[in-house]
Design a protein around this motif. Structure first.
Motif, PDB file in Angstrom:
ATOM      1  N   LYS A  26      11.233 -34.656  -2.402  1.00  0.00           N
ATOM      2  CA  LYS A  26      11.567 -35.568  -1.262  1.00  0.00           C
ATOM      3  C   LYS A  26      10.604 -36.894  -1.869  1.00  0.00           C
ATOM      4  CE  LYS A  26      11.691 -36.719   3.471  1.00  0.00           C
ATOM      5  NZ  LYS A  26      11.704 -36.189   4.946  1.00  0.00           N
ATOM      6  N   MET A  27      11.507 -37.898  -1.941  1.00  0.00           N
ATOM      7  CA  MET A  27      10.776 -39.156  -2.438  1.00  0.00           C
ATOM      8  C   MET A  27      10.448 -40.068  -1.248  1.00  0.00           C
ATOM      9  SD  MET A  27      10.916 -38.636  -5.432  1.00  0.00           S
ATOM     10  CE  MET A  27      10.181 -40.136  -6.110  1.00  0.00           C
ATOM     11  N   ASN A  28      11.013 -39.837   0.119  1.00  0.00           N
ATOM     12  CA  ASN A  28      10.404 -40.704   1.106  1.00  0.00           C
ATOM     13  C   ASN A  28       9.514 -39.630   1.948  1.00  0.00           C
ATOM     14  OD1 ASN A  28      12.863 -39.299   1.905  1.00  0.00           O
ATOM     15  ND2 ASN A  28      13.040 -40.627   3.408  1.00  0.00           N
ATOM     16  N   GLN A  29       8.519 -38.881   1.493  1.00  0.00           N
ATOM     17  CA  GLN A  29       7.717 -38.176   2.306  1.00  0.00           C
ATOM     18  C   GLN A  29       6.722 -38.896   3.183  1.00  0.00           C
ATOM     19  OE1 GLN A  29       8.167 -34.726   2.135  1.00  0.00           O
ATOM     20  NE2 GLN A  29       6.607 -34.125   3.396  1.00  0.00           N
ATOM     21  N   ARG A  30       5.882 -39.832   2.182  1.00  0.00           N
ATOM     22  CA  ARG A  30       4.764 -40.550   2.857  1.00  0.00           C
ATOM     23  C   ARG A  30       5.184 -41.820   3.655  1.00  0.00           C
ATOM     24  NH1 ARG A  30       0.710 -40.308  -1.935  1.00  0.00           N
ATOM     25  NH2 ARG A  30       2.002 -38.615  -2.981  1.00  0.00           N
ATOM     26  N   GLU A  31       6.312 -42.328   3.030  1.00  0.00           N
ATOM     27  CA  GLU A  31       6.717 -43.751   3.415  1.00  0.00           C
ATOM     28  C   GLU A  31       8.111 -43.431   3.953  1.00  0.00           C
ATOM     29  OE1 GLU A  31       6.060 -43.745  -0.132  1.00  0.00           O
ATOM     30  OE2 GLU A  31       4.128 -44.614  -0.208  1.00  0.00           O
ATOM     31  N   GLU A  32       8.609 -44.604   4.397  1.00  0.00           N
ATOM     32  CA  GLU A  32      10.181 -44.816   4.980  1.00  0.00           C
ATOM     33  C   GLU A  32      11.157 -44.691   3.961  1.00  0.00           C
ATOM     34  OE1 GLU A  32      10.382 -43.437   7.963  1.00  0.00           O
ATOM     35  OE2 GLU A  32       8.261 -43.660   8.419  1.00  0.00           O
ATOM     36  N   SER A  63      16.748 -37.880   4.033  1.00  0.00           N
ATOM     37  CA  SER A  63      15.690 -37.833   2.905  1.00  0.00           C
ATOM     38  C   SER A  63      16.448 -38.218   1.747  1.00  0.00           C
ATOM     39  CB  SER A  63      15.685 -35.980   2.843  1.00  0.00           C
ATOM     40  OG  SER A  63      15.107 -35.501   3.759  1.00  0.00           O
ATOM     41  N   ILE A  64      15.309 -38.854   0.915  1.00  0.00           N
ATOM     42  CA  ILE A  64      15.970 -39.319  -0.441  1.00  0.00           C
ATOM     43  C   ILE A  64      15.303 -38.181  -1.555  1.00  0.00           C
ATOM     44  CG2 ILE A  64      15.752 -40.904  -2.187  1.00  0.00           C
ATOM     45  CD1 ILE A  64      15.218 -42.799  -0.003  1.00  0.00           C
ATOM     46  N   VAL A  65      16.117 -37.634  -2.127  1.00  0.00           N
ATOM     47  CA  VAL A  65      15.858 -36.438  -2.819  1.00  0.00           C
ATOM     48  C   VAL A  65      16.206 -36.608  -4.307  1.00  0.00           C
ATOM     49  CG1 VAL A  65      16.179 -33.938  -3.311  1.00  0.00           C
ATOM     50  CG2 VAL A  65      16.209 -34.790  -1.019  1.00  0.00           C
ATOM     51  N   ALA A  97      14.276 -27.559  -0.796  1.00  0.00           N
ATOM     52  CA  ALA A  97      13.100 -26.765  -1.457  1.00  0.00           C
ATOM     53  C   ALA A  97      12.398 -28.005  -2.287  1.00  0.00           C
ATOM     54  CB  ALA A  97      13.377 -25.748  -2.421  1.00  0.00           C
ATOM     55  N   ALA A  98      11.272 -28.765  -1.490  1.00  0.00           N
ATOM     56  CA  ALA A  98      10.760 -30.063  -2.268  1.00  0.00           C
ATOM     57  C   ALA A  98       9.211 -29.878  -2.123  1.00  0.00           C
ATOM     58  CB  ALA A  98      11.107 -31.346  -1.619  1.00  0.00           C
ATOM     59  N   ALA A  99       8.803 -30.443  -3.353  1.00  0.00           N
ATOM     60  CA  ALA A  99       7.230 -30.508  -3.404  1.00  0.00           C
ATOM     61  C   ALA A  99       6.652 -31.433  -2.203  1.00  0.00           C
ATOM     62  CB  ALA A  99       6.779 -31.239  -4.687  1.00  0.00           C
ATOM     63  N   SER A 100       5.460 -30.843  -1.704  1.00  0.00           N
ATOM     64  CA  SER A 100       5.035 -31.531  -0.538  1.00  0.00           C
ATOM     65  C   SER A 100       4.517 -32.659  -1.027  1.00  0.00           C
ATOM     66  CB  SER A 100       3.862 -30.704   0.079  1.00  0.00           C
ATOM     67  OG  SER A 100       3.113 -30.368  -0.700  1.00  0.00           O
TER      68      SER A 100
END
Length: 103
Positions: A26-32, A63-65, A97-100
């Motif tokens: 998930k590429m927007n895990q920390r930012e919007e 989510s941007i994956v 199923a994404a890396a945290s």
């Protein structure tokens, strides 16, 4: 193409008929927004974010994956190259199923 090198889902027993399970980060895990390096010395990036009625949406809304594979009806498949998916909808209905920590 079926590939046996794709890891199984992180938790056993997760199976919903007619659902697609993405394998990736998930590429927007920390930012919007999702952030992608486009080269040029590492100081140039592409940012992807969804806006609805000119209002920025939060990472809880979508989510941007960056995906390398997927599972469907019990079979795992690897994509021929990494693909970017934008997944919208309630988080409880979105299986990822994404890396945290993708970075």
């Amino acid at each position: 193409m079926i590939d046996s090198n794709i890891p199984a889902p992180p938790r056993p027993g997760i199976y919903y008929a007619d659902s697609l399970l993405l394998y990736g980060a998930k590429m927007n895990q920390r930012e919007e927004y999702g952030r992608f390096n486009v080269g040029q010395g590492g100081d140039t990036e592409l940012r992807v974010q969804i806006f609805k009625a000119r209002q920025a949406q939060t990472s809880k809304d979508y989510s941007i994956v960056l995906a390398y594979g997927y599972a469907f009806e019990g079979h795992c498949y690897r994509l021929d190259s990494n693909r970017i998916f934008i997944v919208t909808g309630p988080p409880m209905k979105t299986l990822l199923a994404a890396a945290s920590n993708p970075r």
